[in-house]
Write an enzyme that holds these catalytic residues in place. Structure first.
Site, PDB file in Angstrom:
ATOM      1  N   TYR A  22       1.077  -1.177  -0.104  1.00 50.11           N
ATOM      2  CA  TYR A  22       0.144  -0.313   0.106  1.00 50.11           C
ATOM      3  C   TYR A  22       0.989   1.146  -0.014  1.00 50.11           C
ATOM      4  CZ  TYR A  22      -3.525  -3.432   1.292  1.00 50.11           C
ATOM      5  OH  TYR A  22      -4.479  -4.500   1.270  1.00 50.11           O
ATOM      6  N   ASN A  44     -12.790  -1.059  -4.828  1.00 48.97           N
ATOM      7  CA  ASN A  44     -12.431  -1.810  -6.148  1.00 48.97           C
ATOM      8  C   ASN A  44     -13.406  -2.235  -7.057  1.00 48.97           C
ATOM      9  OD1 ASN A  44     -10.836  -3.054  -8.128  1.00 48.97           O
ATOM     10  ND2 ASN A  44     -10.491  -4.988  -6.879  1.00 48.97           N
ATOM     11  N   CYS A  52      -6.285  -6.707  -6.774  1.00 58.57           N
ATOM     12  CA  CYS A  52      -6.035  -6.214  -5.710  1.00 58.57           C
ATOM     13  C   CYS A  52      -5.706  -7.021  -4.438  1.00 58.57           C
ATOM     14  CB  CYS A  52      -7.344  -5.468  -4.881  1.00 58.57           C
ATOM     15  SG  CYS A  52      -8.787  -6.605  -5.340  1.00 58.57           S
ATOM     16  N   HIS A  53      -5.638  -8.045  -4.768  1.00 58.09           N
ATOM     17  CA  HIS A  53      -4.964  -9.273  -3.779  1.00 58.09           C
ATOM     18  C   HIS A  53      -3.622  -9.282  -3.854  1.00 58.09           C
ATOM     19  CE1 HIS A  53      -5.394 -11.713  -7.729  1.00 58.09           C
ATOM     20  NE2 HIS A  53      -4.230 -12.094  -7.327  1.00 58.09           N
ATOM     21  N   GLU A  79      -0.674 -17.868  -7.367  1.00 57.45           N
ATOM     22  CA  GLU A  79       0.481 -17.287  -8.061  1.00 57.45           C
ATOM     23  C   GLU A  79       1.827 -17.684  -7.948  1.00 57.45           C
ATOM     24  OE1 GLU A  79      -0.295 -13.264  -9.057  1.00 57.45           O
ATOM     25  OE2 GLU A  79      -2.499 -13.953  -9.427  1.00 57.45           O
TER      26      GLU A  79
END
Length: 98
Positions: A22, A44, A52-53, A79
């Site tokens: 952030y 979002n 956003c994750h 991921e």
DNA sequence: CGGTTGACCAAGT
DNA sequence: GACTTGGCCAACC
């Protein structure tokens, strides 16, 4: 262009398999509103388009998520990012800095 | 227009 | 490590 859209713009540049914080997003926008960035993520409207994750706390914590923190962790693991106890392992390795 | 709220941060205990 | 404190900024009553 409002504040939120700028956040989404920066975030959309983060490649898959990497993460950002952030604070870094705020810095990229030339401001110190890391907290406001969190708010923007919570809303979002560009859900699939803006990952956003991939945004985590500066100290390596995963942070929060609209649905549930668990969900966020699962996505990140998918991921290829290893997470333990809501914390990123080897955050430097995955961190993407603008 | 002021007060509260948050997916936060840094430094202290 | 974990928890607390004070500070920060935009959005929303």
């Amino acid at each position: 262009m409002n504040f939120n859209e700028k956040c989404y713009g920066v975030l959309s540049k983060v490649p898959k398999g990497k993460i950002t914080t952030y604070k870094l997003i705020a810095e990229a926008l030339n401001t110190k509103a890391y907290r406001a960035v969190g708010n923007a993520m919570n809303k979002n409207p560009y859900a699939p388009e803006v990952p956003c994750h991939r945004v985590v706390n500066t100290d390596g914590r995963v942070g929060g998520f609209a649905s549930s923190t668990e969900k966020k962790i699962i996505l990140l693991k998918k991921e290829g990012i290893s997470i333990k106890n809501s914390r990123i392992q080897d955050m430097k390795r995955y961190l993407y800095r603008p």
